[in-house]
Design a protein around this motif. Sequence first.
Motif, PDB file in Angstrom:
ATOM      1  N   ILE A  20      -0.144   2.197   1.827  1.00  0.00           N
ATOM      2  CA  ILE A  20       0.375   3.554   1.643  1.00  0.00           C
ATOM      3  C   ILE A  20       1.296   3.650   0.423  1.00  0.00           C
ATOM      4  O   ILE A  20       1.358   4.682  -0.232  1.00  0.00           O
ATOM      5  N   GLY A  21       1.968   2.571   0.091  1.00  0.00           N
ATOM      6  CA  GLY A  21       2.866   2.568  -1.070  1.00  0.00           C
ATOM      7  C   GLY A  21       2.140   2.737  -2.392  1.00  0.00           C
ATOM      8  O   GLY A  21       2.764   3.057  -3.410  1.00  0.00           O
ATOM      9  N   HIS A  47       4.176  -1.654  -4.589  1.00  0.00           N
ATOM     10  CA  HIS A  47       3.625  -0.868  -3.487  1.00  0.00           C
ATOM     11  C   HIS A  47       4.033  -1.334  -2.090  1.00  0.00           C
ATOM     12  O   HIS A  47       4.212  -0.485  -1.214  1.00  0.00           O
ATOM     13  N   GLY A  51       5.833   1.311   0.305  1.00  0.00           N
ATOM     14  CA  GLY A  51       5.301   1.597   1.633  1.00  0.00           C
ATOM     15  C   GLY A  51       6.353   1.441   2.708  1.00  0.00           C
ATOM     16  O   GLY A  51       6.474   2.272   3.618  1.00  0.00           O
ATOM     17  N   VAL A  68       4.045  -3.772   6.664  1.00  0.00           N
ATOM     18  CA  VAL A  68       3.592  -3.213   5.389  1.00  0.00           C
ATOM     19  C   VAL A  68       4.351  -3.856   4.227  1.00  0.00           C
ATOM     20  O   VAL A  68       3.759  -4.241   3.222  1.00  0.00           O
TER      21      VAL A  68
END
Length: 155
Positions: A20-21, A47, A51, A68
């Motif tokens: 997601i990052g 990232h 995230g 994550v």
Amino acid sequence: MGLPENKINGIRMAAMIHDIGKINVPAEILNKPGKLSDIEFKIIKTHPEAGYNILKNIEFRYPVAQIVRQHHEKINGSGYPRGLSGDDILIEARVITVADVVEAMATDRPYRPSLGMVETLKEIEQNAGTLYDPDVVSACLRLFEEKGFQLQQVR
């Protein structure tokens, strides 16, 4: 691997959103067909922390934000963003690390074609205990070599 159900559920949830990052990484870098410059690679390496920052204030039943954050850490401490090693890395993140590497190597990328499953599995086996958790690697190899698991490449 005999993991308890809560860890399996945490892996499932974190795996779906582990990158997601990358929303903070420019598309030109993510889709660049050639080799990344040092600066571009440093941007990509932000990232996991990005995230984590997106997820850290959301209440999950599982340590999703930490998983994550840790999905690019390596057993020998050579990973990022924090250089964690061994058991300092959550087992859930160690599982996602191996799955992420297998998926990345065995599928086509903008900068190279798939390396194929034989090369991919050879890579994780050769680096078991150094980069990747050996128990996770063993489980992964069993899935592909004994149980016939196959990746489905999305086009």
